[in-house]
Design a protein around this motif. Sequence first.
Motif, PDB file in Angstrom:
ATOM      1  N   LYS A  33      32.331  37.524  23.852  1.00  0.00           N
ATOM      2  CA  LYS A  33      32.359  36.973  25.111  1.00  0.00           C
ATOM      3  C   LYS A  33      33.981  37.054  25.550  1.00  0.00           C
ATOM      4  CE  LYS A  33      29.025  33.210  23.924  1.00  0.00           C
ATOM      5  NZ  LYS A  33      28.671  31.891  23.966  1.00  0.00           N
ATOM      6  N   GLY A  34      34.086  36.751  26.834  1.00  0.00           N
ATOM      7  CA  GLY A  34      35.446  36.988  27.259  1.00  0.00           C
ATOM      8  C   GLY A  34      35.308  36.731  28.926  1.00  0.00           C
ATOM      9  N   LYS A  35      36.772  37.166  29.518  1.00  0.00           N
ATOM     10  CA  LYS A  35      36.757  37.003  31.020  1.00  0.00           C
ATOM     11  C   LYS A  35      37.081  38.410  31.550  1.00  0.00           C
ATOM     12  CE  LYS A  35      41.553  35.404  30.644  1.00  0.00           C
ATOM     13  NZ  LYS A  35      42.393  34.411  30.788  1.00  0.00           N
ATOM     14  N   PHE A  36      36.608  38.587  32.820  1.00  0.00           N
ATOM     15  CA  PHE A  36      37.014  39.972  33.451  1.00  0.00           C
ATOM     16  C   PHE A  36      37.726  39.511  34.702  1.00  0.00           C
ATOM     17  CE2 PHE A  36      33.218  38.811  35.473  1.00  0.00           C
ATOM     18  CZ  PHE A  36      33.288  39.168  36.848  1.00  0.00           C
ATOM     19  N   MET A  37      38.197  40.729  35.352  1.00  0.00           N
ATOM     20  CA  MET A  37      38.837  40.661  36.542  1.00  0.00           C
ATOM     21  C   MET A  37      38.559  42.185  37.002  1.00  0.00           C
ATOM     22  SD  MET A  37      42.579  40.141  36.228  1.00  0.00           S
ATOM     23  CE  MET A  37      42.428  38.439  35.419  1.00  0.00           C
ATOM     24  N   MET A  38      38.330  42.563  38.518  1.00  0.00           N
ATOM     25  CA  MET A  38      38.191  43.861  38.841  1.00  0.00           C
ATOM     26  C   MET A  38      38.926  44.070  40.454  1.00  0.00           C
ATOM     27  SD  MET A  38      34.447  44.739  39.833  1.00  0.00           S
ATOM     28  CE  MET A  38      35.164  46.154  41.010  1.00  0.00           C
ATOM     29  N   LYS A  39      39.571  44.969  40.447  1.00  0.00           N
ATOM     30  CA  LYS A  39      39.901  45.371  41.914  1.00  0.00           C
ATOM     31  C   LYS A  39      39.887  46.543  42.390  1.00  0.00           C
ATOM     32  CE  LYS A  39      43.994  44.434  44.497  1.00  0.00           C
ATOM     33  NZ  LYS A  39      45.372  43.898  44.546  1.00  0.00           N
ATOM     34  N   ARG A  40      38.965  46.933  43.272  1.00  0.00           N
ATOM     35  CA  ARG A  40      38.619  48.308  43.689  1.00  0.00           C
ATOM     36  C   ARG A  40      39.441  48.911  44.711  1.00  0.00           C
ATOM     37  NH1 ARG A  40      35.303  49.024  47.481  1.00  0.00           N
ATOM     38  NH2 ARG A  40      34.487  50.986  46.791  1.00  0.00           N
ATOM     39  N   PRO A  41      39.799  50.099  44.586  1.00  0.00           N
ATOM     40  CA  PRO A  41      39.018  51.124  43.908  1.00  0.00           C
ATOM     41  C   PRO A  41      39.705  51.291  41.976  1.00  0.00           C
ATOM     42  CG  PRO A  41      40.748  52.360  45.149  1.00  0.00           C
ATOM     43  CD  PRO A  41      40.740  50.872  45.334  1.00  0.00           C
TER      44      PRO A  41
ATOM     45  N   ARG B  89      29.788  33.099  36.569  1.00  0.00           N
ATOM     46  CA  ARG B  89      30.612  32.361  36.887  1.00  0.00           C
ATOM     47  C   ARG B  89      31.978  33.061  37.637  1.00  0.00           C
ATOM     48  NH1 ARG B  89      32.394  28.780  31.356  1.00  0.00           N
ATOM     49  NH2 ARG B  89      30.277  28.529  30.816  1.00  0.00           N
ATOM     50  N   VAL B  90      31.352  33.902  38.605  1.00  0.00           N
ATOM     51  CA  VAL B  90      32.057  35.099  39.207  1.00  0.00           C
ATOM     52  C   VAL B  90      32.624  34.361  40.511  1.00  0.00           C
ATOM     53  CG1 VAL B  90      32.079  37.315  40.309  1.00  0.00           C
ATOM     54  CG2 VAL B  90      30.922  36.829  38.167  1.00  0.00           C
ATOM     55  N   GLU B  91      33.802  34.648  40.857  1.00  0.00           N
ATOM     56  CA  GLU B  91      34.570  34.483  41.993  1.00  0.00           C
ATOM     57  C   GLU B  91      34.647  35.828  42.857  1.00  0.00           C
ATOM     58  OE1 GLU B  91      38.570  32.165  43.696  1.00  0.00           O
ATOM     59  OE2 GLU B  91      38.109  32.553  41.572  1.00  0.00           O
TER      60      GLU B  91
ATOM     61  N   LYS C 269      35.829  43.942  47.039  1.00  0.00           N
ATOM     62  CA  LYS C 269      37.192  43.973  47.026  1.00  0.00           C
ATOM     63  C   LYS C 269      37.776  43.568  45.867  1.00  0.00           C
ATOM     64  CE  LYS C 269      37.824  43.043  51.915  1.00  0.00           C
ATOM     65  NZ  LYS C 269      38.082  42.260  53.085  1.00  0.00           N
ATOM     66  N   THR C 270      37.436  42.330  45.181  1.00  0.00           N
ATOM     67  CA  THR C 270      37.812  41.659  43.983  1.00  0.00           C
ATOM     68  C   THR C 270      36.678  41.068  43.327  1.00  0.00           C
ATOM     69  OG1 THR C 270      38.956  39.935  44.664  1.00  0.00           O
ATOM     70  CG2 THR C 270      40.263  41.799  44.629  1.00  0.00           C
ATOM     71  N   LEU C 271      36.617  40.854  42.000  1.00  0.00           N
ATOM     72  CA  LEU C 271      35.593  40.181  41.220  1.00  0.00           C
ATOM     73  C   LEU C 271      36.459  39.540  40.067  1.00  0.00           C
ATOM     74  CD1 LEU C 271      32.206  41.930  41.696  1.00  0.00           C
ATOM     75  CD2 LEU C 271      32.820  39.790  42.490  1.00  0.00           C
ATOM     76  N   GLN C 272      36.211  38.495  39.702  1.00  0.00           N
ATOM     77  CA  GLN C 272      36.737  37.678  38.446  1.00  0.00           C
ATOM     78  C   GLN C 272      35.693  36.754  37.803  1.00  0.00           C
ATOM     79  OE1 GLN C 272      40.408  35.939  38.797  1.00  0.00           O
ATOM     80  NE2 GLN C 272      40.150  35.365  40.843  1.00  0.00           N
ATOM     81  N   GLY C 273      35.458  36.740  36.590  1.00  0.00           N
ATOM     82  CA  GLY C 273      34.442  35.813  35.828  1.00  0.00           C
ATOM     83  C   GLY C 273      34.414  36.056  34.515  1.00  0.00           C
ATOM     84  N   ARG C 274      33.345  35.485  33.978  1.00  0.00           N
ATOM     85  CA  ARG C 274      33.129  35.423  32.787  1.00  0.00           C
ATOM     86  C   ARG C 274      32.008  36.562  32.113  1.00  0.00           C
ATOM     87  NH1 ARG C 274      37.192  32.529  30.079  1.00  0.00           N
ATOM     88  NH2 ARG C 274      35.728  32.825  28.195  1.00  0.00           N
TER      89      ARG C 274
ATOM     90  N   MET D 280      40.255  49.708  39.403  1.00  0.00           N
ATOM     91  CA  MET D 280      40.934  48.669  38.527  1.00  0.00           C
ATOM     92  C   MET D 280      40.049  47.706  37.939  1.00  0.00           C
ATOM     93  SD  MET D 280      44.843  48.538  40.359  1.00  0.00           S
ATOM     94  CE  MET D 280      44.200  48.348  41.957  1.00  0.00           C
ATOM     95  N   PHE D 281      39.946  47.420  36.753  1.00  0.00           N
ATOM     96  CA  PHE D 281      39.466  46.288  36.029  1.00  0.00           C
ATOM     97  C   PHE D 281      40.189  45.891  34.594  1.00  0.00           C
ATOM     98  CE2 PHE D 281      36.977  50.184  34.827  1.00  0.00           C
ATOM     99  CZ  PHE D 281      36.941  49.842  33.608  1.00  0.00           C
ATOM    100  N   ARG D 282      39.817  44.859  34.414  1.00  0.00           N
ATOM    101  CA  ARG D 282      40.433  44.294  32.884  1.00  0.00           C
ATOM    102  C   ARG D 282      39.563  43.300  32.360  1.00  0.00           C
ATOM    103  NH1 ARG D 282      45.974  43.075  31.277  1.00  0.00           N
ATOM    104  NH2 ARG D 282      45.840  41.587  29.815  1.00  0.00           N
ATOM    105  N   PHE D 283      39.032  43.453  31.154  1.00  0.00           N
ATOM    106  CA  PHE D 283      38.005  42.708  30.093  1.00  0.00           C
ATOM    107  C   PHE D 283      39.150  42.051  29.075  1.00  0.00           C
ATOM    108  CE2 PHE D 283      35.178  45.191  32.500  1.00  0.00           C
ATOM    109  CZ  PHE D 283      34.198  44.366  32.612  1.00  0.00           C
ATOM    110  N   ASP D 284      39.224  40.775  28.932  1.00  0.00           N
ATOM    111  CA  ASP D 284      39.853  40.004  28.119  1.00  0.00           C
ATOM    112  C   ASP D 284      38.687  39.536  26.993  1.00  0.00           C
ATOM    113  OD1 ASP D 284      43.066  40.122  28.300  1.00  0.00           O
ATOM    114  OD2 ASP D 284      42.154  40.155  30.230  1.00  0.00           O
ATOM    115  N   TYR D 285      38.691  39.858  25.555  1.00  0.00           N
ATOM    116  CA  TYR D 285      37.862  39.164  24.954  1.00  0.00           C
ATOM    117  C   TYR D 285      38.353  37.878  24.296  1.00  0.00           C
ATOM    118  CZ  TYR D 285      35.104  43.512  25.095  1.00  0.00           C
ATOM    119  OH  TYR D 285      34.093  44.574  25.490  1.00  0.00           O
TER     120      TYR D 285
END
Length: 243
Positions: free
Chosen positions: A98-106, A220-222, A81-86, A108-113
């Motif tokens: 390096k950075g952090k990410f988050m995603m949401k199906r279907p 480090r994923v939730e 459903k969703t994931l977020q981590g490094r 959608m995702f985001r990577f912040d460096y």
Amino acid sequence: MKKTAGLTTIIAASGCLAGIALVSGALVSGAMAEEAKSPSGNPVGSGWSAAVSADGSTAVSLDANQTKLVQSVSGYFNTMKTLQGRFVQTGADGEVMKGKFMMKRPGMFRFDYSRPSRQVIISDGTYLAIQDHDLNDEDRVALDQTPFRVLLRENVDLMRDAVISEVQENDERVLLAIRDKSPDTPGKIRLVLAKQPELQLKEWITTDAQGLDTRVEVGRVEKDAEIDASKFVIKAPGNPFPQ
């Protein structure tokens, strides 16, 4: 700041994939990156069973166990459903970011460096944007034109939608190389997943149209935490409004 090379540099995974940056557990160590490799770049060693096409670009014939493996990877992405981590990204030139990410199906995702970079990669489910906030610059393409769409769609079915060019397995890991069947989505993704305690994506390697590889390791994923959909709205650099 140098812009991230190519639209296949990230995820997800296309998507997803995330990579997407998609895994629970500790950040992948350098051991996998240093694992012994054959001349073609395929992990080898005790316990690996493999099916690899001659040039890595065409489908391989899968036996019943390999077909089950591919189907289990499809199921893994379908249950997210969703994931977020490094994440840690290593480019073809050896540059590490390096950075952090988050995603949401279907889709959608985001990577912040992390600084000193001010790059952001965002998918809103329709478009993928690579932004450089130092330069107020943005490149944008349709998500369907990236190899990640096959992993981020609402119904993931790799047997149906992907060309499988490599399947490997040992006691601890599964390696799967895929590319979208559509000729409009160049690039290949090699997924590495842990098998225990349950199937978990540990890293992926994208190969772009020029044959350049980029590795992304995640940790480090939730999983399945609530993520505000506003995080995936694309706003052009310097413009506070969605575009």
